[in-house]
Design a protein around this motif. Structure first.
Motif, short mmCIF file in Angstrom:
data_model
loop_
_atom_site.label_atom_id
_atom_site.label_comp_id
_atom_site.label_asym_id
_atom_site.label_seq_id
_atom_site.Cartn_x
_atom_site.Cartn_y
_atom_site.Cartn_z
N GLY A 49 2.86 3.58 -10.50
CA GLY A 49 4.14 3.89 -9.88
C GLY A 49 4.79 5.15 -10.42
O GLY A 49 5.79 5.61 -9.89
N SER A 50 4.20 5.72 -11.44
CA SER A 50 4.78 6.91 -12.08
C SER A 50 4.64 8.15 -11.20
O SER A 50 3.52 8.49 -10.77
N PRO A 51 5.73 8.84 -10.97
CA PRO A 51 5.65 10.08 -10.19
C PRO A 51 5.04 11.24 -10.99
O PRO A 51 4.70 12.27 -10.42
N LYS A 52 4.87 11.05 -12.28
CA LYS A 52 4.31 12.10 -13.14
C LYS A 52 2.80 12.22 -12.98
O LYS A 52 2.21 13.22 -13.38
N ILE A 53 2.18 11.17 -12.44
CA ILE A 53 0.72 11.17 -12.28
C ILE A 53 0.42 11.48 -10.82
O ILE A 53 0.96 10.85 -9.91
N THR A 54 -0.47 12.43 -10.62
CA THR A 54 -0.80 12.84 -9.25
C THR A 54 -1.58 11.74 -8.53
O THR A 54 -2.21 10.89 -9.16
N GLY A 55 -1.53 11.81 -7.22
CA GLY A 55 -2.25 10.84 -6.40
C GLY A 55 -3.75 10.87 -6.67
O GLY A 55 -4.40 9.84 -6.73
N SER A 56 -4.29 12.07 -6.85
CA SER A 56 -5.73 12.17 -7.10
C SER A 56 -6.10 11.55 -8.44
O SER A 56 -7.15 10.93 -8.58
N LYS A 57 -5.24 11.68 -9.44
CA LYS A 57 -5.49 11.07 -10.75
C LYS A 57 -5.42 9.55 -10.64
O LYS A 57 -6.24 8.83 -11.23
N LYS A 58 -4.44 9.05 -9.87
CA LYS A 58 -4.33 7.60 -9.65
C LYS A 58 -5.58 7.07 -8.96
O LYS A 58 -6.11 6.03 -9.33
N LYS A 59 -6.04 7.80 -7.95
CA LYS A 59 -7.24 7.38 -7.21
C LYS A 59 -8.46 7.36 -8.12
O LYS A 59 -9.28 6.45 -8.05
N GLU A 60 -8.54 8.35 -9.00
CA GLU A 60 -9.65 8.42 -9.94
C GLU A 60 -9.62 7.23 -10.91
O GLU A 60 -10.65 6.62 -11.20
N MET A 61 -8.41 6.90 -11.40
CA MET A 61 -8.27 5.75 -12.31
C MET A 61 -8.67 4.45 -11.61
O MET A 61 -9.39 3.62 -12.18
N LEU A 62 -8.20 4.26 -10.38
CA LEU A 62 -8.52 3.04 -9.64
C LEU A 62 -10.00 2.94 -9.34
O LEU A 62 -10.59 1.85 -9.41
N LYS A 63 -10.61 4.07 -9.02
CA LYS A 63 -12.05 4.08 -8.75
C LYS A 63 -12.83 3.64 -9.99
O LYS A 63 -13.78 2.88 -9.90
N GLY A 64 -12.40 4.09 -11.15
CA GLY A 64 -13.05 3.69 -12.40
C GLY A 64 -12.78 2.24 -12.75
O GLY A 64 -13.67 1.50 -13.17
N LEU A 65 -11.54 1.81 -12.54
CA LEU A 65 -11.15 0.44 -12.86
C LEU A 65 -11.89 -0.58 -11.98
O LEU A 65 -12.27 -1.65 -12.44
N PHE A 66 -12.09 -0.22 -10.71
CA PHE A 66 -12.75 -1.13 -9.77
C PHE A 66 -14.15 -0.63 -9.40
O PHE A 66 -14.60 -0.79 -8.27
N ALA A 67 -14.84 -0.05 -10.38
CA ALA A 67 -16.16 0.52 -10.14
C ALA A 67 -17.17 -0.50 -9.63
O ALA A 67 -18.05 -0.17 -8.84
N GLY A 68 -17.06 -1.74 -10.05
CA GLY A 68 -18.00 -2.77 -9.63
C GLY A 68 -17.65 -3.42 -8.31
O GLY A 68 -18.38 -4.26 -7.81
N ALA A 69 -16.54 -3.03 -7.72
CA ALA A 69 -16.08 -3.65 -6.48
C ALA A 69 -16.79 -3.06 -5.27
O ALA A 69 -17.38 -1.98 -5.34
N ASP A 70 -16.72 -3.78 -4.17
CA ASP A 70 -17.28 -3.32 -2.90
C ASP A 70 -16.60 -2.01 -2.50
O ASP A 70 -15.42 -1.80 -2.80
N GLY A 71 -17.32 -1.17 -1.80
CA GLY A 71 -16.77 0.11 -1.34
C GLY A 71 -15.54 -0.05 -0.47
O GLY A 71 -14.64 0.79 -0.50
N LEU A 72 -15.47 -1.14 0.30
CA LEU A 72 -14.30 -1.38 1.14
C LEU A 72 -13.05 -1.61 0.29
O LEU A 72 -11.96 -1.15 0.65
N THR A 73 -13.21 -2.28 -0.82
CA THR A 73 -12.08 -2.53 -1.72
C THR A 73 -11.59 -1.23 -2.33
O THR A 73 -10.39 -0.95 -2.38
N VAL A 74 -12.53 -0.42 -2.80
CA VAL A 74 -12.18 0.87 -3.39
C VAL A 74 -11.51 1.76 -2.34
O VAL A 74 -10.50 2.41 -2.62
N ASN A 75 -12.05 1.75 -1.11
CA ASN A 75 -11.45 2.55 -0.04
C ASN A 75 -10.02 2.09 0.25
O ASN A 75 -9.13 2.91 0.49
#
Length: 179
Positions: A49-75
């Motif tokens: 929720g932090s406005p200090k972190i860019t959207g691309s950085k958030k997406k990168e973090m989520l992709k790493g956090l949910f690396a084992g998840a189905d592609g649909l979940t990551v999308n």
């Protein structure tokens, strides 16, 4: 459950794609984990929720956090981040699980018992109580509660079936006092 129209729409879109691709079970398992992570981790919610972190950085973090998840979940997480609705991820997961359960004729149940129930006991409870609520099966979350003394308490939606020894003793006590 969620009251967000947006969460319902994202969940419906995900549900339809997962169903069409034959990935309902895998995505539903991901949604259960996603819901748990987002509800239990206030640090993650604050970070996303932090406005200090860019959207691309958030997406990168989520992709790493949910690396084992189905592609649909990551999308889904990527789309929610782009739409600045990542705070509704747990609500989307709730709605998705509800839709998947409804289509499969399954209900969620919390079963409180004095000890962990065996698979056979859970299956027997599922068979008996699913019929009582008009479903084909129950997805049981067994919660150990030693205060019950014996027996079980089952919560399915807003229905509670209480066959615990504690409740029986409370009723007996009430009857003796009022007699």
């Amino acid at each position: 459950m969620s009251r967000s129209v947006a969460a319902s729409r994202y969940a419906l879109a995900l549900y339809e794609v997962a169903r069409d691709q034959g990935k309902l079970d895998g995505v539903q398992a991901d949604m259960r984990e996603l819901r748990k992570v987002f509800r239990e981790s206030s640090d993650l919610r604050a970070l996303l929720g932090s406005p200090k972190i860019t959207g691309s950085k958030k997406k990168e973090m989520l992709k790493g956090l949910f690396a084992g998840a189905d592609g649909l979940t990551v999308n889904l997480l990527q789309v929610l981040t782009d739409a600045q609705r990542i705070g509704e991820a747990a609500d989307v997961a709730d709605e998705f699980i509800l839709m998947a359960n409804e289509s499969a004729g399954v209900a969620e149940a919390k079963v409180y018992s004095t000890r962990p129930l065996s698979d056979a006991e859970q299956q027997e409870l599922s068979t008996v109580f699913a019929a009582k609520v008009g479903k084909q099966a129950l997805r049981i979350d067994n919660i150990v509660d030693p205060s019950l003394i014996g027996g079980v308490r089952i919560r399915i939606g807003n229905r509670i079936y209480d066959n615990s020894l504690k409740t029986k003793l409370d009723h007996l006590k009430r009857d003796l006092v009022n007699a």
